[in-house]
Design a protein around this motif. Sequence first.
Motif, short mmCIF file in Angstrom:
data_model
loop_
_atom_site.label_atom_id
_atom_site.label_comp_id
_atom_site.label_asym_id
_atom_site.label_seq_id
_atom_site.Cartn_x
_atom_site.Cartn_y
_atom_site.Cartn_z
N ARG A 148 0.95 -1.04 0.17
CA ARG A 148 0.08 0.05 0.06
C ARG A 148 0.96 1.23 -0.04
NH1 ARG A 148 -5.04 -0.89 4.13
NH2 ARG A 148 -6.34 -2.42 2.88
N ALA A 149 2.05 1.08 0.66
CA ALA A 149 2.76 2.13 0.51
C ALA A 149 3.37 2.57 -0.67
CB ALA A 149 4.12 2.07 1.72
N SER A 150 3.55 1.81 -1.50
CA SER A 150 4.22 2.02 -3.10
C SER A 150 2.79 2.59 -3.68
CB SER A 150 4.82 0.57 -3.41
OG SER A 150 5.71 0.21 -2.79
N ALA A 151 1.66 2.05 -3.53
CA ALA A 151 0.46 2.38 -4.27
C ALA A 151 0.19 3.82 -3.82
CB ALA A 151 -0.85 1.45 -3.90
N ARG A 152 0.63 4.32 -2.54
CA ARG A 152 0.17 5.82 -2.17
C ARG A 152 1.48 6.58 -2.96
NH1 ARG A 152 -1.02 3.26 2.93
NH2 ARG A 152 1.09 3.34 3.37
N ALA A 153 2.53 5.87 -3.17
CA ALA A 153 3.49 7.05 -3.61
C ALA A 153 3.39 6.99 -4.99
CB ALA A 153 4.92 6.14 -3.48
N SER A 155 0.26 6.93 -6.46
CA SER A 155 -0.76 7.70 -6.59
C SER A 155 -0.50 9.23 -6.66
CB SER A 155 -1.93 7.24 -5.40
OG SER A 155 -2.23 5.93 -5.61
N GLN A 156 0.21 9.46 -5.47
CA GLN A 156 1.00 10.93 -5.35
C GLN A 156 1.63 11.50 -6.70
OE1 GLN A 156 3.92 11.32 -2.42
NE2 GLN A 156 3.66 13.71 -2.30
N THR A 161 -5.97 8.68 -7.04
CA THR A 161 -5.77 7.52 -6.01
C THR A 161 -5.66 6.32 -6.94
OG1 THR A 161 -6.91 8.65 -4.28
CG2 THR A 161 -6.69 6.21 -4.30
N GLU A 164 -6.39 -0.62 -5.13
CA GLU A 164 -6.11 -1.87 -4.98
C GLU A 164 -6.68 -2.69 -6.20
OE1 GLU A 164 -6.35 -3.78 -1.30
OE2 GLU A 164 -5.27 -2.17 -0.39
N ASP A 174 1.10 -3.25 4.50
CA ASP A 174 1.08 -1.88 4.96
C ASP A 174 2.03 -1.79 5.99
OD1 ASP A 174 0.46 0.79 4.69
OD2 ASP A 174 -1.58 0.88 5.09
N ALA A 178 7.81 2.95 0.80
CA ALA A 178 7.70 2.74 -0.58
C ALA A 178 8.65 2.11 -1.29
CB ALA A 178 7.05 3.85 -1.03
#
Length: 260
Positions: A148-153, A155-156, A161, A164, A174, A178
């Motif tokens: 999830r950290a990589s997905a947030r990075a 997404s940023q 967003t 998943e 989580d 990232a």
Amino acid sequence: MSATGATLASIWRHPIKGIGAEALETVTLSAGEVLPWDRRYALAHAHSLYDAAAPAWVKRRNFVVQAHVAELIRVEASLDEASGAVTLTHPTLAPVTADPATDEGAAVLTAWIEPLAASYQPGPWQVAHVPGQALTDMEPPYVSILSRASARALSQRAGVTLGERRFRGNLWLDGLDAWVEEEWIGREITIGAARLRVDEPIGRCKATTAGPSGSYDHPTLETLRAARGHTEFGVYATVIEGGTVALGDAVAVASPVAAA
């Protein structure tokens, strides 16, 4: 093994490849096998190389999947393990429940999917199944692990967003830094009671560009390439010691093997 501070945040299985996803709270993994019931079935289109008379693993392009039909991201799946029946729902269709392993169930499922799939490939469609072999994108019996950290990075970087469901993975972690999972290739990790070996990165395709509205709404592959220099996201792992995993389970990672 060293603790990472990470936990298992979500578990997903996909009883029918590319069509629907089911969130789980716990699952028991077995050595040398995929996540139970994951991609047990697929929907072969008229131009598929899948041969029901001699069933064998074939590549993703032989099936109706999210990479070809963006609306499939909006399908929810629920499996009754006792009966083998799968329930599929979609915002524009009436729910359907059928056992893909039966001729009657396969006919029900192919009729249900027609309004979504017809724009991609003509029928007739057939439910594909290979005994003892999941119809995953890769032939080896991998479990996919994502962060999830990589997905947030990502997404940023994308400015939107990237949820998943785009990535159709099995186990989401989580609490990591990232992209640290990219460093795990060749290492062992434990999640709950299971031990896995991380074998290779996951190369991504057009499926990741499908968004929750049922349209291809973001060039995810371009964003990955700009952010990481490649289009890989997540890792494939082999279960080497089975066991039950559940949401909230701690994650530990073995130290790298020192060079001789």
